[in-house]
Scaffold this active site. Structure first.
Site, PDB file in Angstrom:
ATOM      1  N   ASN A  93     -68.641  14.127 -65.436  1.00 12.57           N
ATOM      2  CA  ASN A  93     -69.900  13.570 -66.062  1.00 12.57           C
ATOM      3  C   ASN A  93     -69.865  12.860 -67.214  1.00 12.57           C
ATOM      4  OD1 ASN A  93     -71.646  13.719 -63.953  1.00 12.57           O
ATOM      5  ND2 ASN A  93     -72.474  15.731 -64.808  1.00 12.57           N
ATOM      6  N   GLU A  94     -69.593  13.812 -68.197  1.00 16.26           N
ATOM      7  CA  GLU A  94     -69.275  13.427 -69.669  1.00 16.26           C
ATOM      8  C   GLU A  94     -68.791  14.181 -70.548  1.00 16.26           C
ATOM      9  OE1 GLU A  94     -71.739  16.108 -69.311  1.00 16.26           O
ATOM     10  OE2 GLU A  94     -73.100  14.414 -68.681  1.00 16.26           O
TER      11      GLU A  94
ATOM     12  N   ALA B 193     -80.080  10.797 -81.161  1.00 16.15           N
ATOM     13  CA  ALA B 193     -81.074  10.878 -82.457  1.00 16.15           C
ATOM     14  C   ALA B 193     -80.077  10.496 -83.567  1.00 16.15           C
ATOM     15  CB  ALA B 193     -81.721  12.277 -82.699  1.00 16.15           C
TER      16      ALA B 193
ATOM     17  N   ASP C 189     -77.623  13.399 -84.554  1.00 17.07           N
ATOM     18  CA  ASP C 189     -77.287  14.690 -83.826  1.00 17.07           C
ATOM     19  C   ASP C 189     -75.950  14.728 -83.108  1.00 17.07           C
ATOM     20  OD1 ASP C 189     -79.633  15.537 -84.848  1.00 17.07           O
ATOM     21  OD2 ASP C 189     -80.641  15.939 -82.744  1.00 17.07           O
TER      22      ASP C 189
ATOM     23  N   ASP D 178     -75.300  20.076 -58.330  1.00 13.90           N
ATOM     24  CA  ASP D 178     -74.089  19.319 -58.904  1.00 13.90           C
ATOM     25  C   ASP D 178     -73.402  20.238 -59.682  1.00 13.90           C
ATOM     26  OD1 ASP D 178     -74.747  16.719 -57.837  1.00 13.90           O
ATOM     27  OD2 ASP D 178     -76.339  16.623 -59.450  1.00 13.90           O
ATOM     28  N   GLY D 179     -73.724  21.042 -60.455  1.00 10.83           N
ATOM     29  CA  GLY D 179     -73.278  22.025 -61.296  1.00 10.83           C
ATOM     30  C   GLY D 179     -72.192  22.769 -60.448  1.00 10.83           C
TER      31      GLY D 179
ATOM     32  N   ARG E  62     -74.605   8.601 -88.144  1.00 12.53           N
ATOM     33  CA  ARG E  62     -75.015   9.752 -88.437  1.00 12.53           C
ATOM     34  C   ARG E  62     -76.243  10.404 -87.626  1.00 12.53           C
ATOM     35  NH1 ARG E  62     -73.882   7.324 -93.037  1.00 12.53           N
ATOM     36  NH2 ARG E  62     -73.209   8.513 -94.883  1.00 12.53           N
TER      37      ARG E  62
HETATM   38  P1  NAD Z   1     -77.989  22.400 -65.489  1.00  8.48           P
HETATM   39  O1  NAD Z   1     -78.008  23.279 -64.675  1.00  8.48           O
HETATM   40  O2  NAD Z   1     -78.707  22.256 -66.834  1.00  8.48           O
HETATM   41  O3  NAD Z   1     -78.372  20.997 -64.665  1.00  8.48           O
HETATM   42  C1  NAD Z   1     -78.383  19.869 -65.031  1.00  8.48           C
HETATM   43  C2  NAD Z   1     -79.132  18.905 -64.216  1.00  8.48           C
HETATM   44  O4  NAD Z   1     -78.194  17.751 -64.220  1.00  8.48           O
HETATM   45  C3  NAD Z   1     -79.178  19.338 -62.579  1.00  8.48           C
HETATM   46  O5  NAD Z   1     -80.614  19.016 -62.298  1.00  8.48           O
HETATM   47  C4  NAD Z   1     -78.220  18.435 -62.013  1.00  8.48           C
HETATM   48  O6  NAD Z   1     -78.298  18.219 -60.720  1.00  8.48           O
HETATM   49  C5  NAD Z   1     -78.041  17.268 -62.722  1.00  8.48           C
HETATM   50  N1  NAD Z   1     -76.894  16.650 -62.799  1.00  8.48           N
HETATM   51  C6  NAD Z   1     -75.599  17.031 -62.949  1.00  8.48           C
HETATM   52  N2  NAD Z   1     -74.853  15.788 -62.892  1.00  8.48           N
HETATM   53  C7  NAD Z   1     -75.437  14.696 -62.613  1.00  8.48           C
HETATM   54  C8  NAD Z   1     -75.304  13.381 -62.246  1.00  8.48           C
HETATM   55  N3  NAD Z   1     -74.159  13.059 -62.331  1.00  8.48           N
HETATM   56  N4  NAD Z   1     -76.286  12.745 -61.862  1.00  8.48           N
HETATM   57  C9  NAD Z   1     -77.456  13.204 -62.021  1.00  8.48           C
HETATM   58  N5  NAD Z   1     -78.125  14.381 -62.087  1.00  8.48           N
HETATM   59  C10 NAD Z   1     -76.974  14.972 -62.264  1.00  8.48           C
HETATM   60  O7  NAD Z   1     -76.392  22.143 -65.687  1.00  8.48           O
HETATM   61  P2  NAD Z   1     -75.054  22.304 -64.831  1.00  8.48           P
HETATM   62  O8  NAD Z   1     -75.584  22.226 -63.158  1.00  8.48           O
HETATM   63  O9  NAD Z   1     -73.989  23.042 -65.274  1.00  8.48           O
HETATM   64  O10 NAD Z   1     -74.653  20.651 -65.091  1.00  8.48           O
HETATM   65  C11 NAD Z   1     -74.142  20.342 -66.462  1.00  8.48           C
HETATM   66  C12 NAD Z   1     -74.485  18.688 -66.692  1.00  8.48           C
HETATM   67  O11 NAD Z   1     -75.824  18.844 -67.024  1.00  8.48           O
HETATM   68  C13 NAD Z   1     -73.945  18.105 -67.777  1.00  8.48           C
HETATM   69  O12 NAD Z   1     -72.655  17.475 -67.191  1.00  8.48           O
HETATM   70  C14 NAD Z   1     -74.864  17.015 -68.226  1.00  8.48           C
HETATM   71  O13 NAD Z   1     -74.663  15.798 -67.428  1.00  8.48           O
HETATM   72  C15 NAD Z   1     -76.448  17.608 -67.625  1.00  8.48           C
HETATM   73  N6  NAD Z   1     -77.152  17.821 -68.922  1.00  8.48           N
HETATM   74  C16 NAD Z   1     -78.208  17.154 -69.044  1.00  8.48           C
HETATM   75  C17 NAD Z   1     -79.026  17.341 -70.182  1.00  8.48           C
HETATM   76  C18 NAD Z   1     -80.259  16.302 -70.175  1.00  8.48           C
HETATM   77  O14 NAD Z   1     -80.485  15.790 -69.286  1.00  8.48           O
HETATM   78  N7  NAD Z   1     -80.869  16.398 -71.385  1.00  8.48           N
HETATM   79  C19 NAD Z   1     -78.745  18.242 -71.258  1.00  8.48           C
HETATM   80  C20 NAD Z   1     -77.655  18.775 -71.048  1.00  8.48           C
HETATM   81  C21 NAD Z   1     -76.596  18.589 -70.042  1.00  8.48           C
END
Ligand code: NAD
Length: 267
Positions: free
Chosen positions: A122-123, A185, A150, A45-46, A148
């Site tokens: 994504n977001e 949070a 994170d 996905d990345g 208020r």
């Molecule tokens: P990364 O390598 O940390 O991977 C993040 C994980 O998110 C991977 O397993 C990927 O398959 C999954 N992912 C990405 N898009 C997805 C989607 N639309 N639906 C379901 N799973 C999805 O980081 P990356 O590959 O550079 O991806 C960046 C994404 O990581 C950000 O867009 C964010 O959504 C996600 N992220 C998640 C968390 C968390 O779940 N706590 C924290 C930080 C970032």
């Protein structure tokens, strides 16, 4: 038809990318890294997020398809064993596309400099650089709450299964043009109060964050993180642009949710 291939950069993805490129050229498709009609993303996905941002300026002309060389991805839903089938489908069939909504992020600054404008697949998240983030949250131009905590996360429907899900947000079907605001949070006690539930906004509503403490923030857009200084307001809404995915077989959204989070075996 012109195509490009993006790779995660590891050996497995590079070998596969090279194969796909050669096979498609054998079918007399033209490799064009700058103006492709279709982008094949190989990795996870990345990698697809990277490809999306690489071709952000031509979303109306480019469709994406993802192959995963690790675990099943949300956007990267083809497996390496299927590449011959995929190459033939790309080369020989007029493919269908499905469109998903995107998030528009607009950042305005106190010093009156040029606004920053971004699109997320994504977001986007906003966190303070230091200490608790305090933000006034306006919805559709009206004050809603003082947050208020994170930070805050605003996701697209297809991004609702990513960071948003980890924050307790709902999973939204991508046929719904909406954005979702989820808390990270939040501080909730007798003095401070936030809604505490994720909010889903339709395409004609905006959400604006106005800093109360400290004007510097870390803003992520998908995999990209940037420090923004002297921020006056950050506005989110459903973008007018959409992302297009090439579809060569049915793989319904809820099946992808099931296979990613419940089990990819029957039962
Ligand atoms: P990364 O390598 O940390 O991977 C993040 C994980 O998110 C991977 O397993 C990927 O398959 C999954 N992912 C990405 N898009 C997805 C989607 N639309 N639906 C379901 N799973 C999805 O980081 P990356 O590959 O550079 O991806 C960046 C994404 O990581 C950000 O867009 C964010 O959504 C996600 N992220 C998640 C968390 C968390 O779940 N706590 C924290 C930080 C970032």
């Amino acid at each position: 038809m012109k195509f490009a291939v993006t790779s995660k950069g590891d050996q497995k993805s590079n070998i596969l990318s090279h194969k796909i490129r050669t096979y498609l050229q054998d079918f007399e498709l033209e490799y064009d890294e700058d103006q492709p009609d279709i982008v094949v993303s190989v990795g996870g996905d990345g990698t697809l997020l990277y490809a999306f941002h690489r071709y952000r300026s031509r979303l109306d002309k480019t469709a994406f398809v993802g192959i995963h060389t690790g675990h099943l991805g949300f956007y990267a839903d083809w497996v390496p064993e299927e590449i011959e089938k995929l190459v033939i489908a790309i080369a020989k069939t007029p493919y269908q596309t499905i469109e998903y909504p995107l998030l528009e992020v607009m950042i305005r600054y106190h010093h009156g400099g040029k606004e920053a404008w971004m699109l997320a697949l994504n977001e986007a998240t906003v966190k303070s650089v230091e200490g608790t983030m305090v933000m006034d949250v306006d919805i559709r131009g009206e004050h809603f709450e003082r947050f208020r905590g994170d930070g805050l996360c605003v996701s697209t429907p297809s991004g609702s299964t990513a960071y948003n899900k980890a924050l307790g947000g709902a999973i939204l079907h991508p046929s719904i043009p909406a954005i979702q605001l989820a808390e990270m949070a939040s501080i909730n006690n007798k003095v401070f109060r936030t809604i505490g539930s994720p909010l889903i906004l339709p395409s004609h509503h905006t959400c604006t964050l106005k800093p109360v403490s400290g004007p510097d923030f870390l803003v992520t857009v998908d995999h990209l993180t940037q420090l923004h200084k002297d921020v006056k307001a950050i506005q989110f809404r459903v973008a007018t642009e959409r992302v297009r995915f090439a579809r060569f077989r049915p793989f319904p959204f809820w099946k992808r949710v099931h296979d990613s989070f419940i089990s990819d075996e029957r039962g």
